[in-house]
Design an enzyme around this catalytic site. Structure first.
Site, mmCIF file in Angstrom:
data_model
loop_
_atom_site.group_PDB
_atom_site.id
_atom_site.type_symbol
_atom_site.label_atom_id
_atom_site.label_comp_id
_atom_site.label_asym_id
_atom_site.label_seq_id
_atom_site.Cartn_x
_atom_site.Cartn_y
_atom_site.Cartn_z
ATOM 1 C CB THR A 269 -0.854 0.003 1.269
ATOM 2 O OG1 THR A 269 -0.033 -0.428 2.354
ATOM 3 C CG2 THR A 269 -2.037 -0.923 1.137
ATOM 4 C CG PHE A 396 -5.673 4.983 5.872
ATOM 5 C CD1 PHE A 396 -4.505 4.236 5.768
ATOM 6 C CD2 PHE A 396 -5.608 6.327 5.521
ATOM 7 C CE1 PHE A 396 -3.315 4.804 5.348
ATOM 8 C CE2 PHE A 396 -4.418 6.906 5.101
ATOM 9 C CZ PHE A 396 -3.271 6.146 5.004
ATOM 10 C CB CYS A 403 -5.093 1.349 7.969
ATOM 11 S SG CYS A 403 -3.346 1.032 7.821
#
Ligand code: HEM
Length: 459
Positions: A269, A396, A403
């Site tokens: 990512t 996220f 996240c």
């Protein structure tokens, strides 16, 4: 309002909608179907999957009283590698809660500041390496940002150095991981019968996974044999901290799964975001110039320090805007806790997967306006960020399952970008290059290269 069926392309006998989806770049197929079928449509991919693409629908699904993350399809296949680690754990597995509560404090924005020296160490290796290779060398963005992110997360998580800037090939671990993730994605898109017949690729995957686990297991064994009480890395937290709620410790197996998780979730990512951002900046020299000017004003010729980071507002906006227009995560998987009506009219059952189509969510014209497709960091400055409607920007993820590495990734990306802008004039390797995507578990630019030239006077 009356209940209405969710739009769906016609199904194929026995295969449902599997033929509608590219097994290698499945999210690309969703992007193509969206303009035809609209903000909500469903596909039968070994079970119904409902794709939603507007802020209003996503806002509803982000309500954690009614919906939660759903580990199925590709994510479930990845469990072969990361088990009940944070990313692939089912919400109901106790190991998720234990690891989440134990690790949250050390992933917070304040705690992450302690990792500044480690991050600077790895970023500086990248800069020095490029400087040595000189202005004619073509840098493959995916390769080098992967080295950066991979070395950074391993160094921060368990004080392990992959030293991948010292070798021409990426670390074996990184290559094996990419292969396993691609295979997991393909398995999820193949009929089960076919998966069961592919005995050879299953065996090969299993042996790669065993190799990868060994790294984590060796690190745990080494740390137990030679404790480092002064070290504040994530491994020490996992080995010695108790869950504040239950008093339980993480098991050795779950620590291995989480170490592997951090390496998986922590590098693709971040490296994809940096590569997309440099593509977007190089396509728009005025914005590149603005970012560089800000770095010159904040850093000048000084060595970067922690205190500079919060002053890099334009660079921060560039990162956030990249995560909007080119989010490296294609979809968030959720399901309803109980059968329910979406938007008061679309029935969804609790075993049906709901996928948030992040790219189209982030380009919802009702939120972002007619220039939603354009990279324009300015829209997030001067109050623009604060004024965003709830759940309009979701790179996220959501709620408890959002996240955990966000602060870590943001700090790492700021440091690397600031160093690059301070030291180099960056150019596209091939000025006619137009963005192409590739994906493993995440999306990245394909074959995007650039060159760097030392800025005059910056030595
Ligand atoms: C979860 C994005 C960097 C670790 C997630 C999710 C997203 C995401 C969208 C939710 C996934 C889902 O709903 O299924 C990103 C992006 C990053 C980034 C865009 C960088 C730009 C990192 C880093 C780490 C990390 C550096 C390092 C440890 C995790 C973990 C989870 C997660 C462990 C699972 C959290 C949980 O469910 O408890 N990330 N991530 N991520 N991420 Fe990241």
């Amino acid at each position: 309002e009356k209940e209405i069926p969710i739009p769906q392309p016609p199904e194929t006998f026995l295969l449902g909608n599997l033929p509608d989806v590219d097994p290698v770049f499945s999210i690309g197929s969703i992007w193509k179907l969206k303009p035809i079928y609209g903000d909500i449509f469903k596909l039968n991919l070994k079970g119904n999957v409902i794709f939603i693409s507007s802020r209003d629908l996503v806002d509803e699904v982000c309500n954690e009283d009614r919906f939660e993350k759903f580990v199925s399809g590709p994510l479930k296949e990845v469990r072969a590698l990361t088990g009940d680690g944070l990313f692939t754990a089912h919400q109901y597995e106790p190991a998720w809660g234990i690891a989440h509560r134990t690790l949250m404090p050390v992933f917070g924005p304040i705690a992450i500041r302690k990792m500044f020296p480690q991050m600077l160490d790895i970023s500086s290796q990248m800069i020095l390496n490029w400087d040595r290779l000189g202005p004619d060398h073509v840098i493959d963005s995916a390769d080098d940002f992967t080295r950066l992110a991979f070395d950074t997360i391993a160094f921060c998580a368990c004080s392990y150095r992959f030293n991948s800037f010292l070798t021409p090939d990426p670390p074996t671990f990184a290559t094996q991981m990419a292969e396993v993730l691609v295979e997991a994605g393909k398995r999820a898109m193949r009929p089960n019968i076919e998966n069961n017949l592919r005995v050879w690729s299953a065996k090969e995957t299993e042996s790669k996974i065993k190799d990868m686990w060994k790294l984590g297991d060796d690190l745990v064994a080494e740390r137990r044999a030679h404790p480092q009480p002064e070290n504040s890395d994530l491994l020490n937290t996992m080995l010695y901290q108790k869950d504040p709620l239950t008093g339980h410790m993480m098991t050795d197996e779950n620590i291995r799964f989480n170490l592997t998780t951090f390496l998986v979730a922590g590098h693709e990512t971040t490296s994809g975001t940096l590569a997309f951002m440099w593509y977007l900046l190089l396509k728009d020299p005025e914005k590149l110039h603005k970012a560089q000017k800000e770095v010159d004003e904040v850093l000048g010729d000084n060595a970067i320090e922690l205190k500079h980071l919060s002053q890099l507002k334009y660079v921060e906006a560039c990162i956030r805007e990249t995560l909007r227009v080119q989010s490296p995560i294609g979809a968030l998987a959720m399901h309803a806790k109980e059968e329910t009506l979406l938007a008061g009219k679309y029935r969804v059952k609790s075993n049906e997967k709901i996928q948030v189509n992040v790219r189209d969510l982030h380009r919802d014209r009702k939120v972002w306006g007619d220039d939603a497709d354009d990279f324009r960091p300015e829209r997030l400055l001067n109050g623009g960020w604060e004024a965003l409607p709830r759940n309009a920007w979701k790179p996220f993820g959501n709620g408890a399952r959002a996240c955990i590495g966000r602060a870590l990734a943001e700090q790492e990306m700021l440091i690397a970008t600031a160093l690059m802008l301070q030291r180099f004039q960056v150019e596209m390797a091939d000025p006619s290059y137009d963005l192409q995507h590739k994906s493993t578990l995440t999306i990245k630019p394909d074959h995007f290269g650039f060159k760097v030239r030392r800025r005059p006077g910056k030595d």
